[in-house]
Design an enzyme around this catalytic site. Structure first.
Site, PDB file in Angstrom:
ATOM      1  N   TYR A  52      53.337  52.677  62.447  1.00 59.21           N
ATOM      2  CA  TYR A  52      54.619  52.322  61.840  1.00 59.21           C
ATOM      3  C   TYR A  52      54.404  51.934  60.376  1.00 59.21           C
ATOM      4  O   TYR A  52      53.447  51.219  60.066  1.00 59.21           O
ATOM      5  CB  TYR A  52      55.260  51.141  62.577  1.00 59.21           C
ATOM      6  N   GLU A  54      57.388  51.215  58.053  1.00 56.15           N
ATOM      7  CA  GLU A  54      58.703  51.019  57.418  1.00 56.15           C
ATOM      8  C   GLU A  54      58.540  50.403  56.040  1.00 56.15           C
ATOM      9  O   GLU A  54      57.739  49.484  55.842  1.00 56.15           O
ATOM     10  CB  GLU A  54      59.577  50.108  58.292  1.00 56.15           C
ATOM     11  N   ASP A 198      70.414  71.506  46.057  1.00 63.13           N
ATOM     12  CA  ASP A 198      69.764  71.628  47.371  1.00 63.13           C
ATOM     13  C   ASP A 198      69.054  72.984  47.383  1.00 63.13           C
ATOM     14  O   ASP A 198      69.686  74.028  47.563  1.00 63.13           O
ATOM     15  CB  ASP A 198      70.817  71.535  48.476  1.00 63.13           C
ATOM     16  N   THR A 224      64.181  70.884  51.974  1.00 68.64           N
ATOM     17  CA  THR A 224      63.370  70.780  53.174  1.00 68.64           C
ATOM     18  C   THR A 224      61.973  71.278  52.786  1.00 68.64           C
ATOM     19  O   THR A 224      61.789  71.908  51.742  1.00 68.64           O
ATOM     20  CB  THR A 224      63.933  71.642  54.325  1.00 68.64           C
ATOM     21  N   LYS A 227      60.651  75.597  54.862  1.00 71.51           N
ATOM     22  CA  LYS A 227      61.189  76.958  54.709  1.00 71.51           C
ATOM     23  C   LYS A 227      60.230  77.741  53.806  1.00 71.51           C
ATOM     24  O   LYS A 227      59.060  77.875  54.144  1.00 71.51           O
ATOM     25  CB  LYS A 227      62.619  76.893  54.179  1.00 71.51           C
ATOM     26  N   ARG A 233      57.984  70.425  59.102  1.00 66.60           N
ATOM     27  CA  ARG A 233      59.429  70.136  59.148  1.00 66.60           C
ATOM     28  C   ARG A 233      59.659  68.765  58.526  1.00 66.60           C
ATOM     29  O   ARG A 233      59.173  67.755  59.041  1.00 66.60           O
ATOM     30  CB  ARG A 233      59.893  70.077  60.600  1.00 66.60           C
TER      31      ARG A 233
HETATM   32  N1  DSN Z   1      69.340  75.432  59.473  1.00 70.24           N
HETATM   33  C1  DSN Z   1      69.036  75.820  58.132  1.00 70.24           C
HETATM   34  C2  DSN Z   1      69.106  77.270  57.941  1.00 70.24           C
HETATM   35  O1  DSN Z   1      68.850  77.994  58.904  1.00 70.24           O
HETATM   36  O2  DSN Z   1      69.405  77.732  56.859  1.00 70.24           O
HETATM   37  C3  DSN Z   1      69.875  75.081  57.180  1.00 70.24           C
HETATM   38  O3  DSN Z   1      69.847  73.746  57.528  1.00 70.24           O
END
Ligand code: DSN
Length: 444
Positions: A52, A54, A198, A224, A227, A233
């Site tokens: 942990y 925090e 974003d 994120t 990707k 993730r």
């Molecule tokens: N779920 C993502 C996507 O597939 O683009 C976006 O959050």
């Protein structure tokens, strides 16, 4: 992955093995999916997940965080260098919590925010009305696309002048074209709004120099990390120099919104894996990977058009392609996605601009090249993939999705049952398997 030996009989291991086999034998075209390196994946199952932590480095609510502090600081430093920003938060659990944190930090309940409509390729967290946090607690104004399927910047400007938003989001999840962050910044400045970029889908392209960076223009950048960035993730929030000039407390506001406002203990294994991924992204090979994503996307788009398929906006400028299947009937993307899955190629059904059917039964297919590029596929494989997709479409065309809800559900249930045994689709699946097996997972 542990083998499902007698000592270890849990059904879950068996299912994971099956999933690994599925991924190996199939071709994944979901543009938001990728495959991270052995190093990233091994860090995710390390002892860091037992701890942990925090709070933030040197300001924790738990003892024993000497190493965790160093890991989080190293992750921040690598990302600051990679993106040339003065501040980074690596604790958001994923993209939606990260966007919620930025919105919570910058807006009061009822404040106006603007984002690209979901049906035009935006994201739920960009102010999708009624059903989302952003759409319920703030006053969302949604902008759209012009007749060429590009963001209508004049509409963005007119809406901003009319509604005076406190936040404008420049971000997409199903948009095949380059974002003009400079134009967004000019509009945001004109009305005094914060600009949040974003870049979840395109981060890898930005790092590789294949898409313009939002850093000189946005106040906050969110992404994120799993990707095109190819990490675990998770998510990161970057505060730019421009952001600090507009609001000296911006980094502090973001930190407080992530923890304690919205989250508890950070996932330290993810933080470490983000640092590993950032290290990988600093290497020259990452630039080559970004370049190949773009080459593959161009090759795939051209080959699909060669096969007679229509693309939203006539092509792509990033990693993503939207196939418009309206000429085969409203909602046809649904049947095509199901049939492609049987044929060994998984993608996702997606709305197209001015969708004539519905988000659950849309008329398009969203595909992208990050995962196939990571596996080592090149232009020649893109041509094959386009031909397989065209064969699937050709094979199932003529089957109209009923408009009435119950009839539609029954039709799809019967359709799914029938296509799993369809010989043409299974023949394509065998061909796909042969090619996919030459590009193993987890080899880089
Ligand atoms: N779920 C993502 C996507 O597939 O683009 C976006 O959050």
């Amino acid at each position: 992955m542990k083998k499902n030996t007698n000592k270890n009989k849990d059904l879950i291991f068996n299912l994971i093995q099956k999933e690994e086999q599925r991924q190996k034998e199939m071709i994944g075209l979901i543009p938001s999916e990728n495959q991270s390196s052995d190093d990233v994946r091994s860090v995710l199952s390390s002892c860091l997940s037992s701890k942990y932590a925090e709070g933030y480095p040197k300001r924790r609510y738990y003892e024993g965080n000497q190493m965790i502090d160093e890991i989080e600081i190293e992750a921040q430093e690598r990302l600051k260098k990679l993106f040339d920003v003065p501040y980074v938060n690596v604790q958001p659990y994923s993209g939606s919590p990260a966007n919620s944190a930025v919105e919570f930090a910058l807006l009061e309940e009822g404040d106006t925010m603007m984002g690209l409509a979901l049906s035009s390729g935006g994201h739920l967290t960009h102010g999708h009305p009624k059903v989302t946090f952003s759409g319920r607690y703030f006053n969302p104004v949604q902008y759209g696309l012009d007749k060429n399927a590009r963001i209508d910047y004049e509409e963005v400007r007119q809406l901003a002048l009319k509604h005076k938003p406190k936040l404008i989001v420049a971000g997409t999840t199903a948009y095949p074209f380059t974002l003009d962050f400079k134009k967004f910044a000019e509009i945001a400045d004109e009305v005094g709004a914060y600009l949040l970029a974003d870049i979840s889908h395109i981060t890898g392209l930005v790092v590789a120099g294949e898409h313009p960076s939002p850093v000189p223009y946005a106040h906050v950048v969110m992404s994120t990390t799993h990707k095109t960035f190819r990490g675990p993730r998770g998510a990161m929030i970057l505060v730019t120099q421009r952001g600090l000039e507009k609001d000296a407390d911006l980094a502090d506001k973001i930190d407080k919104a992530v923890f304690p406002a919205l989250q508890g203990g950070p996932h330290n294994e993810t933080t470490a894996a983000i640092a590993i991924a950032a290290g990988e992204a600093m290497k020259p090979e990452f630039k080559a990977y970004g370049k190949q994503i773009r080459k593959n996307a161009d090759a795939l788009a051209a080959a699909l058009q060669q096969e007679g398929l229509k693309l939203v906006g006539d092509g792509t400028e990033n990693h993503l392609i939207l196939i418009d299947l309206t000429t085969f009937g409203d909602g046809f993307g649904t049947q095509v996605a199901f049939a492609m899955d049987v044929a060994g190629i998984y993608a996702n059904r997606n709305t197209i601009p001015n969708e004539p059917c519905s988000p659950f039964y849309p008329s398009g297919i969203r595909i992208g090249t990050p995962l196939v590029t990571t596996r080592g596929m090149k232009e020649a494989e893109m041509t094959k993939i386009a031909q397989w997709i065209a064969r699937v479409v050709d094979h199932i065309k003529g089957e109209q999705l009923p408009a009435e809800k119950t009839a539609r559900r029954l039709f799809l249930k019967e359709f799914k049952k029938r296509i799993v045994k369809d010989e043409v689709l299974l023949k394509i699946r065998a061909e796909v398997k042969e090619v996919a097996s030459k590009f193993p997972l987890f080899t880089w």
